[in-house]
Scaffold this motif. Sequence first.
Motif, mmCIF file in Angstrom:
data_model
loop_
_atom_site.group_PDB
_atom_site.id
_atom_site.type_symbol
_atom_site.label_atom_id
_atom_site.label_comp_id
_atom_site.label_asym_id
_atom_site.label_seq_id
_atom_site.Cartn_x
_atom_site.Cartn_y
_atom_site.Cartn_z
ATOM 1 N N GLN A 153 0.844 -1.187 0.000
ATOM 2 C CA GLN A 153 0.000 0.000 0.000
ATOM 3 C C GLN A 153 0.887 1.248 0.000
ATOM 4 O OE1 GLN A 153 -2.060 1.522 3.670
ATOM 5 N NE2 GLN A 153 -3.850 0.593 2.671
ATOM 6 N N THR A 172 1.301 5.212 0.759
ATOM 7 C CA THR A 172 0.731 6.350 1.475
ATOM 8 C C THR A 172 1.446 7.603 1.005
ATOM 9 O OG1 THR A 172 0.240 4.992 3.399
ATOM 10 C CG2 THR A 172 0.269 7.374 3.727
ATOM 11 N N ASP A 212 0.175 11.732 5.127
ATOM 12 C CA ASP A 212 -0.723 11.369 6.218
ATOM 13 C C ASP A 212 -1.459 10.073 5.886
ATOM 14 O OD1 ASP A 212 -1.466 14.866 6.715
ATOM 15 O OD2 ASP A 212 0.066 13.599 7.689
ATOM 16 N N SER A 213 -2.788 10.122 5.808
ATOM 17 C CA SER A 213 -3.575 8.911 5.556
ATOM 18 C C SER A 213 -4.059 8.817 4.110
ATOM 19 C CB SER A 213 -4.783 8.874 6.495
ATOM 20 O OG SER A 213 -5.610 9.999 6.273
ATOM 21 N N LYS A 252 -3.985 7.457 0.788
ATOM 22 C CA LYS A 252 -3.420 6.255 0.155
ATOM 23 C C LYS A 252 -3.594 6.329 -1.364
ATOM 24 C CE LYS A 252 -6.090 4.032 2.958
ATOM 25 N NZ LYS A 252 -6.839 3.017 3.722
#
Length: 470
Positions: A373, A375, A378-379, A381
């Motif tokens: 994954q 990134t 921050d969050s 994706k």
Amino acid sequence: MRMNFNELFQLYKQQDSESTVRNYTSIIKNYMEYMGSDSDAEIGLTSNKTKNFILNVGGNKTNQKYEAIRNLYNFYYDKVKKVIGSERIRFPIEKRELPVELKGNTKKKQTSFLSKNFMLSKFLDDSYYEHLHNENISLMAKAAIGLTIATGYPGGFINPSSKTKSKKVLSVNDVQFIDGKCRVPHYYKENHNIYIDGKIKDILVEYIKVRNAVEITKSGQEDDFIAELESFSRFDFDDRVDDKKPYGKHQIINYVLKYICMQNGEEPITIDHLRYNVVFHSLIQSKGTSLNEIIELFGIEENFVVEAIHHYHNETFKSELNKPVYVINSKEPEDEPVPPTTLLEKLVRDRDKKKVHELKELYDYKCQICNEQITLIDSLKYCEVHHIRPLGNNHNGPDETYNMVVVCPNHHTLFDLGVLTIDPEDSKSILHVDVNNTLNQQEITLKHTIDEHSLRYAYSNIFLINELLK
């Protein structure tokens, strides 16, 4: 609701039509005795033991046994369990698998198919001919076998037995060497030719030189392309294959095929069965994508084509009974894959569509290949969606989730360049052009349905292995 055969038969006699029960009672009673009256009916009806009873137990009336037991099977699922379609466990034998019953209760000889991993090129390997200690016989046999592999000719056309001699036979004048290739008539299309190149052409060139240099003494073979040469009486053979020494070209060619099969642990085939195996192995090696070319070459009406396709279906899709098996695509021009450039371009290319977003969510923005994954900040994706059959540019792939896989940028590039593809046989194994790559034969993470047609298109038109094999 579970029941044994005896309980099922009692219901069957009460509820099914009287005439049907009367016609099938004798066969079903013999079947129940063979299976065990107290044994579980559903397990028995769907087991290979049922298939063995139909094919091998209680005489040659396989069609009548099939109809009787299939009728009992249908009664069980229609009237007792009341389930349809995919909820049923598959009946263990299909009607097309039954041997053809001819007059006099004789059976048509079943076609012998070689295993999927057998390479037809072994039939042209010189090492298998050395034990004959006769170069002319070896060359004649290789020429006949090579012609069949290259053209799909029936055995009687190039290697007639005394029973088929009255039919048309390939003559010396039919075979021409033009512009470095061997031209022979197309057996299945009038006024068409087939051009043979490579090793088989080299064998035919060598054979015709020898044939023209010797006297054909066998009456009636003077014009035949495959003929008995003067030295036919002097050769050795392996008596483990045949008790008696083969004689004549028909017997010798079949002996050679049988010998090579024996050396490789295969069931023996004859020259007549070789063309069935040519079609079958073409489908195996191309993972089904050669079907268009096969139909174009031979048509779809020829029995050997139909039987070979059925055999390929049975061997390849035993566990995928509800999936469509074959798709005939028109040949489309192959475009150069376009490698990705910038992240921004890729984000635009992926578009913010609901179905794409939902697919990415399904995989938690992880690549289906490496399960990694990305990134960004921050969050936030990031991942991409690869269209298995590309959109536009003459490929015209559907913009639907069944034509998509979620990937990271690296693996998206490898898909676009044709370095990676997904095996159309099982819809989950990764294929890499480098068979030694660690990704090759690994399985993708799979939570949604992928379209088999798209996979076959990508394998045939984009995957680079097909270019490397040319």
